[in-house]
Design a protein around this motif. Structure first.
Motif, PDB file in Angstrom:
ATOM      1  N   HIS A 141      -1.156  -1.802  -2.778  1.00 41.50           N
ATOM      2  CA  HIS A 141      -0.328  -3.007  -2.888  1.00 41.50           C
ATOM      3  C   HIS A 141      -1.036  -4.216  -2.294  1.00 41.50           C
ATOM      4  CE1 HIS A 141       3.889  -1.344  -3.894  1.00 41.50           C
ATOM      5  NE2 HIS A 141       2.985  -0.437  -4.209  1.00 41.50           N
ATOM      6  N   PHE A 142      -1.952  -3.956  -1.343  1.00 45.05           N
ATOM      7  CA  PHE A 142      -2.753  -5.045  -0.777  1.00 45.05           C
ATOM      8  C   PHE A 142      -4.171  -4.551  -0.551  1.00 45.05           C
ATOM      9  CE2 PHE A 142      -4.542  -7.078   3.071  1.00 45.05           C
ATOM     10  CZ  PHE A 142      -4.691  -8.362   2.554  1.00 45.05           C
ATOM     11  N   GLN A 157      -9.307  -6.074   8.111  1.00 38.68           N
ATOM     12  CA  GLN A 157      -8.019  -5.680   7.560  1.00 38.68           C
ATOM     13  C   GLN A 157      -8.163  -4.343   6.855  1.00 38.68           C
ATOM     14  OE1 GLN A 157      -7.581  -9.426   5.286  1.00 38.68           O
ATOM     15  NE2 GLN A 157      -5.665  -9.711   6.373  1.00 38.68           N
ATOM     16  N   THR A 158      -7.081  -3.609   6.787  1.00 37.71           N
ATOM     17  CA  THR A 158      -7.093  -2.296   6.153  1.00 37.71           C
ATOM     18  C   THR A 158      -6.289  -2.336   4.865  1.00 37.71           C
ATOM     19  OG1 THR A 158      -5.162  -1.626   7.461  1.00 37.71           O
ATOM     20  CG2 THR A 158      -7.346  -1.102   8.349  1.00 37.71           C
ATOM     21  N   LEU A 159      -6.546  -1.341   4.016  1.00 40.38           N
ATOM     22  CA  LEU A 159      -5.794  -1.226   2.768  1.00 40.38           C
ATOM     23  C   LEU A 159      -4.330  -0.923   3.062  1.00 40.38           C
ATOM     24  CD1 LEU A 159      -8.288   0.942   0.697  1.00 40.38           C
ATOM     25  CD2 LEU A 159      -7.743  -1.441   0.276  1.00 40.38           C
ATOM     26  N   SER A 160      -3.486  -1.342   2.157  1.00 35.35           N
ATOM     27  CA  SER A 160      -2.069  -1.059   2.295  1.00 35.35           C
ATOM     28  C   SER A 160      -1.823   0.438   2.150  1.00 35.35           C
ATOM     29  CB  SER A 160      -1.277  -1.826   1.230  1.00 35.35           C
ATOM     30  OG  SER A 160       0.070  -1.414   1.216  1.00 35.35           O
ATOM     31  N   GLU A 217      -3.771 -11.096  -2.822  1.00 35.69           N
ATOM     32  CA  GLU A 217      -2.380 -11.050  -3.284  1.00 35.69           C
ATOM     33  C   GLU A 217      -1.702  -9.761  -2.823  1.00 35.69           C
ATOM     34  OE1 GLU A 217       0.178 -11.270  -7.484  1.00 35.69           O
ATOM     35  OE2 GLU A 217      -2.021 -11.343  -7.501  1.00 35.69           O
ATOM     36  N   ARG A 218      -0.478  -9.881  -2.388  1.00 32.77           N
ATOM     37  CA  ARG A 218       0.327  -8.724  -1.992  1.00 32.77           C
ATOM     38  C   ARG A 218       1.394  -8.480  -3.052  1.00 32.77           C
ATOM     39  NH1 ARG A 218      -0.111  -7.026   3.361  1.00 32.77           N
ATOM     40  NH2 ARG A 218      -1.374  -8.380   4.695  1.00 32.77           N
ATOM     41  N   PHE A 219       1.498  -7.242  -3.487  1.00 27.06           N
ATOM     42  CA  PHE A 219       2.477  -6.890  -4.507  1.00 27.06           C
ATOM     43  C   PHE A 219       3.713  -6.310  -3.838  1.00 27.06           C
ATOM     44  CE2 PHE A 219      -1.685  -6.685  -6.516  1.00 27.06           C
ATOM     45  CZ  PHE A 219      -1.477  -7.462  -7.662  1.00 27.06           C
ATOM     46  N   GLY A 220       4.867  -6.749  -4.305  1.00 26.22           N
ATOM     47  CA  GLY A 220       6.111  -6.351  -3.665  1.00 26.22           C
ATOM     48  C   GLY A 220       6.530  -4.930  -3.968  1.00 26.22           C
ATOM     49  N   ASN A 221       6.212  -4.438  -5.163  1.00 23.31           N
ATOM     50  CA  ASN A 221       6.609  -3.090  -5.542  1.00 23.31           C
ATOM     51  C   ASN A 221       5.603  -2.515  -6.533  1.00 23.31           C
ATOM     52  OD1 ASN A 221       7.395  -4.096  -8.231  1.00 23.31           O
ATOM     53  ND2 ASN A 221       9.115  -5.029  -7.119  1.00 23.31           N
ATOM     54  N   ASP A 222       5.822  -1.270  -6.908  1.00 20.46           N
ATOM     55  CA  ASP A 222       4.887  -0.595  -7.801  1.00 20.46           C
ATOM     56  C   ASP A 222       4.832  -1.254  -9.168  1.00 20.46           C
ATOM     57  OD1 ASP A 222       4.433   1.121  -5.744  1.00 20.46           O
ATOM     58  OD2 ASP A 222       5.478   2.850  -6.623  1.00 20.46           O
ATOM     59  N   GLU A 223       5.970  -1.708  -9.679  1.00 23.52           N
ATOM     60  CA  GLU A 223       6.000  -2.279 -11.025  1.00 23.52           C
ATOM     61  C   GLU A 223       5.164  -3.555 -11.108  1.00 23.52           C
ATOM     62  OE1 GLU A 223       7.133  -0.695 -13.585  1.00 23.52           O
ATOM     63  OE2 GLU A 223       7.684   0.907 -12.203  1.00 23.52           O
ATOM     64  N   GLU A 224       5.226  -4.397 -10.079  1.00 24.33           N
ATOM     65  CA  GLU A 224       4.403  -5.606 -10.067  1.00 24.33           C
ATOM     66  C   GLU A 224       2.924  -5.248 -10.080  1.00 24.33           C
ATOM     67  OE1 GLU A 224       5.302  -8.222  -6.880  1.00 24.33           O
ATOM     68  OE2 GLU A 224       7.418  -8.457  -7.408  1.00 24.33           O
ATOM     69  N   VAL A 261      -2.291  -4.871 -12.958  1.00 29.20           N
ATOM     70  CA  VAL A 261      -3.481  -4.089 -13.293  1.00 29.20           C
ATOM     71  C   VAL A 261      -3.606  -3.919 -14.805  1.00 29.20           C
ATOM     72  CG1 VAL A 261      -4.516  -1.786 -13.120  1.00 29.20           C
ATOM     73  CG2 VAL A 261      -3.572  -2.894 -11.087  1.00 29.20           C
ATOM     74  N   THR A 262      -2.490  -3.621 -15.471  1.00 25.35           N
ATOM     75  CA  THR A 262      -2.508  -3.466 -16.932  1.00 25.35           C
ATOM     76  C   THR A 262      -2.929  -4.759 -17.609  1.00 25.35           C
ATOM     77  OG1 THR A 262      -0.738  -1.808 -16.778  1.00 25.35           O
ATOM     78  CG2 THR A 262      -1.148  -2.804 -18.935  1.00 25.35           C
TER      79      THR A 262
END
Length: 295
Positions: free
Chosen positions: A114-115, A139-142, A252-259, A264-265
């Motif tokens: 997600h990040f 910083q580390t991966l989400s 960019e930080r993504f709020g959920n899996d769908e975002e 990515v798609t």
């Protein structure tokens, strides 16, 4: 009447650096290349540390460097397998040319977070020698992430499949993905199934399982042998995923899996066909380099 401001030659304290002492220091270093200057000074108490450093660096031209870090120390057997794969690929390309590249379908799995923080290399910028030092916080991966499976050829993306949370990529799951891939090829690449598919994937356990081999035999696909410990010969690793991770490390930080899945798609489909063709074309130079370096 002097016109030069340089020091004139004069008699002074004789230099402690002699050919014999330089040779003794060299022999000591050859016995143990991990000596520090402090440890070396215990063997030569009559010579100061600064003078020892001068002997080692200026007279013997030594410099202390770390060993190069490699992810895997290839055994002779691994190198032979890499040589065999390189010979096979280059021979097939020599005989069939672009027709062989047109038949290649490759893919792999990767985690997408997600990040994804910006890499140290991406933060590089031009500066003067007197500019203030710029710091960067590590910083580390989400922790929140999704497994993404991607298959593609030189014309573009064939299949993007996301693994549901709580599931793992096993032989059953991978066989299901291969059936989706066959349908995608049938819909997007007319005549490719008839011409014959050359599948290039790594030797992860789900990829080499008996059930997977049975499905590939059922499809009539040719499986190109991928040598172990060779991400440098896997197009998804050295090309597609490399650019995908650079895109995701924009901060960019993504709020959920769908975002995350949507972004990515969209990125995969936004890449031109030339981008994917370049990834397949790189196999030629990489296999050639592998052959010339004896695996």
């Amino acid at each position: 009447g002097r016109q030069s401001v340089q020091d004139e030659e004069r008699s002074g304290r004789p230099s402690l650096i002699s050919d014999d002492r330089v040779e003794l220091v060299r022999q000591c270093l050859m016995e143990n290349r991990r000596f520090t200057i402090t440890e070396l000074s215990s063997h030569f108490p009559q010579i100061s540390r600064s003078l020892l450093h001068e002997i080692v660096t200026k007279h013997l031209l030594f410099k202390k460097v770390c060993a190069r870090w490699v992810p895997k120390n290839l055994t002779p057997e691994h190198k032979m397998q890499r040589l065999g794969a390189a010979l096979t690929f280059l021979q097939r390309y020599h005989d069939d040319g672009d027709e062989f590249l047109d038949r290649i379908v490759t893919g792999d799995e990767t985690w997408i977070s997600h990040f994804t923080p910006e890499t140290k290399q991406q933060s590089m910028h031009w500066r003067h020698s007197g500019s203030p030092v710029r710091t960067k916080f590590k910083q580390t991966l989400s922790v929140r992430k999704v497994m993404c499976t991607v298959f593609w050829d030189r014309k573009g993306i064939l299949l993007i499949d996301f693994l549901p949370r709580g599931e793992t990529v096993n032989a059953d799951r991978y066989c299901e993905t291969l059936r989706k891939l066959r349908s995608a090829i049938q819909n997007k690449r007319r005549g490719m199934l008839t011409a014959g598919v050359v599948l290039l994937h790594d030797n992860a356990r789900p990829h080499t399982a008996r059930r997977t081999a049975a499905v590939l035999t059922e499809f009539g696909w040719e499986l190109f042998d991928h040598p172990p410990y060779s991400p440098d010969l896997a197009p998804s690793d050295f090309h597609v995923f490399l650019h995908l991770k650079k895109f995701l490390s924009s901060g960019e930080r993504f709020g959920n899996d769908e975002e995350l899945k949507t972004s990515v798609t969209r990125w995969f489909h936004s890449q031109a066909a030339e981008f994917y063709d370049r990834g397949i074309q790189k196999l030629i130079s990489r296999y050639d380099k592998c052959l010339n370096s004896d695996g």
